[in-house]
Design an enzyme around this catalytic site. Structure first.
Site, PDB file in Angstrom:
ATOM      1  N   VAL A 252     104.728-126.678  14.241  1.00 35.41           N
ATOM      2  CA  VAL A 252     105.222-125.395  14.747  1.00 35.41           C
ATOM      3  C   VAL A 252     105.680-125.600  16.188  1.00 35.41           C
ATOM      4  O   VAL A 252     104.892-126.027  17.049  1.00 35.41           O
ATOM      5  CB  VAL A 252     104.134-124.302  14.673  1.00 35.41           C
ATOM      6  CG1 VAL A 252     104.680-122.983  15.200  1.00 35.41           C
ATOM      7  CG2 VAL A 252     103.615-124.147  13.248  1.00 35.41           C
TER       8      VAL A 252
ATOM      9  N   ILE B 288      95.119-120.796  10.247  1.00 36.08           N
ATOM     10  CA  ILE B 288      95.146-120.303   8.870  1.00 36.08           C
ATOM     11  C   ILE B 288      94.592-121.352   7.899  1.00 36.08           C
ATOM     12  O   ILE B 288      94.169-121.019   6.791  1.00 36.08           O
ATOM     13  CB  ILE B 288      96.596-119.909   8.493  1.00 36.08           C
ATOM     14  CG1 ILE B 288      96.602-118.932   7.345  1.00 36.08           C
ATOM     15  CG2 ILE B 288      97.452-121.131   8.179  1.00 36.08           C
ATOM     16  CD1 ILE B 288      97.934-118.225   7.153  1.00 36.08           C
TER      17      ILE B 288
ATOM     18  N   ASN C 172      99.732-131.370  19.872  1.00 38.85           N
ATOM     19  CA  ASN C 172     100.669-132.305  19.252  1.00 38.85           C
ATOM     20  C   ASN C 172     102.069-132.082  19.821  1.00 38.85           C
ATOM     21  O   ASN C 172     102.451-130.939  20.089  1.00 38.85           O
ATOM     22  CB  ASN C 172     100.693-132.099  17.738  1.00 38.85           C
ATOM     23  CG  ASN C 172      99.359-132.435  17.083  1.00 38.85           C
ATOM     24  OD1 ASN C 172      98.686-133.378  17.495  1.00 38.85           O
ATOM     25  ND2 ASN C 172      98.966-131.676  16.082  1.00 38.85           N
TER      26      ASN C 172
ATOM     27  N   HIS D 241      94.964-126.824  19.917  1.00 42.21           N
ATOM     28  CA  HIS D 241      93.943-126.679  18.875  1.00 42.21           C
ATOM     29  C   HIS D 241      92.572-126.786  19.534  1.00 42.21           C
ATOM     30  O   HIS D 241      92.322-127.747  20.279  1.00 42.21           O
ATOM     31  CB  HIS D 241      94.045-127.811  17.847  1.00 42.21           C
ATOM     32  CG  HIS D 241      95.308-127.846  17.043  1.00 42.21           C
ATOM     33  ND1 HIS D 241      95.367-127.408  15.733  1.00 42.21           N
ATOM     34  CD2 HIS D 241      96.558-128.273  17.341  1.00 42.21           C
ATOM     35  CE1 HIS D 241      96.596-127.588  15.262  1.00 42.21           C
ATOM     36  NE2 HIS D 241      97.338-128.107  16.214  1.00 42.21           N
TER      37      HIS D 241
ATOM     38  N   HIS E 143     100.932-125.184  21.165  1.00 42.39           N
ATOM     39  CA  HIS E 143      99.621-124.638  20.828  1.00 42.39           C
ATOM     40  C   HIS E 143      98.555-125.682  21.061  1.00 42.39           C
ATOM     41  O   HIS E 143      98.752-126.862  20.767  1.00 42.39           O
ATOM     42  CB  HIS E 143      99.570-124.143  19.376  1.00 42.39           C
ATOM     43  CG  HIS E 143     100.163-125.086  18.392  1.00 42.39           C
ATOM     44  ND1 HIS E 143     101.524-125.229  18.219  1.00 42.39           N
ATOM     45  CD2 HIS E 143      99.593-125.958  17.540  1.00 42.39           C
ATOM     46  CE1 HIS E 143     101.761-126.137  17.293  1.00 42.39           C
ATOM     47  NE2 HIS E 143     100.595-126.610  16.873  1.00 42.39           N
TER      48      HIS E 143
HETATM   49  P1  AMP Z   1     100.680-128.531  14.530  1.00 41.64           P
HETATM   50  O1  AMP Z   1     100.670-129.538  13.421  1.00 41.64           O
HETATM   51  O2  AMP Z   1      99.983-129.051  15.772  1.00 41.64           O
HETATM   52  O3  AMP Z   1     102.057-127.988  14.824  1.00 41.64           O
HETATM   53  O4  AMP Z   1      99.772-127.347  14.036  1.00 41.64           O
HETATM   54  C1  AMP Z   1     100.260-126.168  13.478  1.00 41.64           C
HETATM   55  C2  AMP Z   1      99.058-125.399  13.021  1.00 41.64           C
HETATM   56  O5  AMP Z   1      99.437-124.052  12.816  1.00 41.64           O
HETATM   57  C3  AMP Z   1      98.447-125.909  11.720  1.00 41.64           C
HETATM   58  O6  AMP Z   1      97.095-126.268  11.937  1.00 41.64           O
HETATM   59  C4  AMP Z   1      98.594-124.706  10.778  1.00 41.64           C
HETATM   60  O7  AMP Z   1      97.502-124.575   9.894  1.00 41.64           O
HETATM   61  C5  AMP Z   1      98.689-123.545  11.752  1.00 41.64           C
HETATM   62  N1  AMP Z   1      99.386-122.351  11.266  1.00 41.64           N
HETATM   63  C6  AMP Z   1     100.616-122.298  10.693  1.00 41.64           C
HETATM   64  N2  AMP Z   1     100.939-121.026  10.400  1.00 41.64           N
HETATM   65  C7  AMP Z   1      99.894-120.257  10.812  1.00 41.64           C
HETATM   66  C8  AMP Z   1      99.623-118.857  10.777  1.00 41.64           C
HETATM   67  N3  AMP Z   1     100.502-117.980  10.269  1.00 41.64           N
HETATM   68  N4  AMP Z   1      98.450-118.421  11.286  1.00 41.64           N
HETATM   69  C9  AMP Z   1      97.553-119.281  11.784  1.00 41.64           C
HETATM   70  N5  AMP Z   1      97.749-120.620  11.862  1.00 41.64           N
HETATM   71  C10 AMP Z   1      98.903-121.103  11.366  1.00 41.64           C
END
Ligand code: AMP
Length: 116
Positions: free
Chosen positions: A97, A32, A88, A103, A101
Site C-alpha cells: 500500500v 485487517i 516497508n 507496522h 505505514h
Molecule cells: P505493506 O506490505 O507494508 O504495504 O502492508 C500493507 C498492510 O496493509 C498489510 O499488512 C495489509 O494486511 C494491510 N491492509 C490492507 N488493507 C487494509 C485495510 N482495509 N484495513 C486494514 N489493514 C489493511
C-alpha cells in the site's frame, strides 16, 4: 500528485476500519490481516507514498508516528516483552500500500529480523 490508496479512505472514514488512535497528524488502526496478536498500522494523515518521499517538512509527523507507537504498545500491553516497528519501502521492501505505514507488531515472540 501521488495517487490515493485505501488508507486515505480510512482516514476520511469512508470505509470502516478498527481505528485505535487519531490526531491532527496521524491515524492508527488494526491491520485487517494481523500477523500477531497485536498488529496495528500507524499512518500519516497526509499522503506520503513511501519513505523515499519523506522530507524535512515531515519530521514532526514521522516523530509523532514513533510516540504514538510507544503509547499504543503500552495500551496493548506489549511494551515490557517487546514488539517490532516496521516500515516497508517499494517493491523489494515488500510494500503493498503506497501510503507510508508503520507496522506495530507484538504479542508473541517474532524471531530474528526478517531479511529476504
Ligand atoms: P505493506 O506490505 O507494508 O504495504 O502492508 C500493507 C498492510 O496493509 C498489510 O499488512 C495489509 O494486511 C494491510 N491492509 C490492507 N488493507 C487494509 C485495510 N482495509 N484495513 C486494514 N489493514 C489493511
Amino acid at each position: 500528485m501521488a495517487e490515493e490508496t485505501i488508507f486515505s479512505k480510512i482516514i476520511r472514514k469512508e470505509i470502516p476500519a478498527d481505528i485505535v488512535y487519531e490526531d491532527e497528524l496521524v491515524t492508527a488502526f488494526r491491520d485487517i490481516s494481523p500477523r500477531a496478536p497485536t498488529h496495528i498500522l500507524i499512518i500519516p494523515n497526509k499522503l506520503i507514498p513511501t519513505v523515499n518521499d519523506v522530507t524535512a517538512d515531515d519530521e514532526a509527523t514521522m516523530g509523532r508516528m514513533f510516540t504514538v507507537a510507544r503509547k499504543l504498545a503500552e495500551q496493548e500491553g506489549v511494551s515490557e516483552d517487546g514488539y517490532r516497528l516496521l516500515v516497508n519501502c517499494n517493491k523489494h521492501g515488500g510494500q503493498e500500500v503506497y501510503h507510508i505505514h508503520m507496522h506495530l507488531v507484538g504479542g508473541r515472540p517474532l524471531g530474528p529480523m526478517l531479511v529476504g
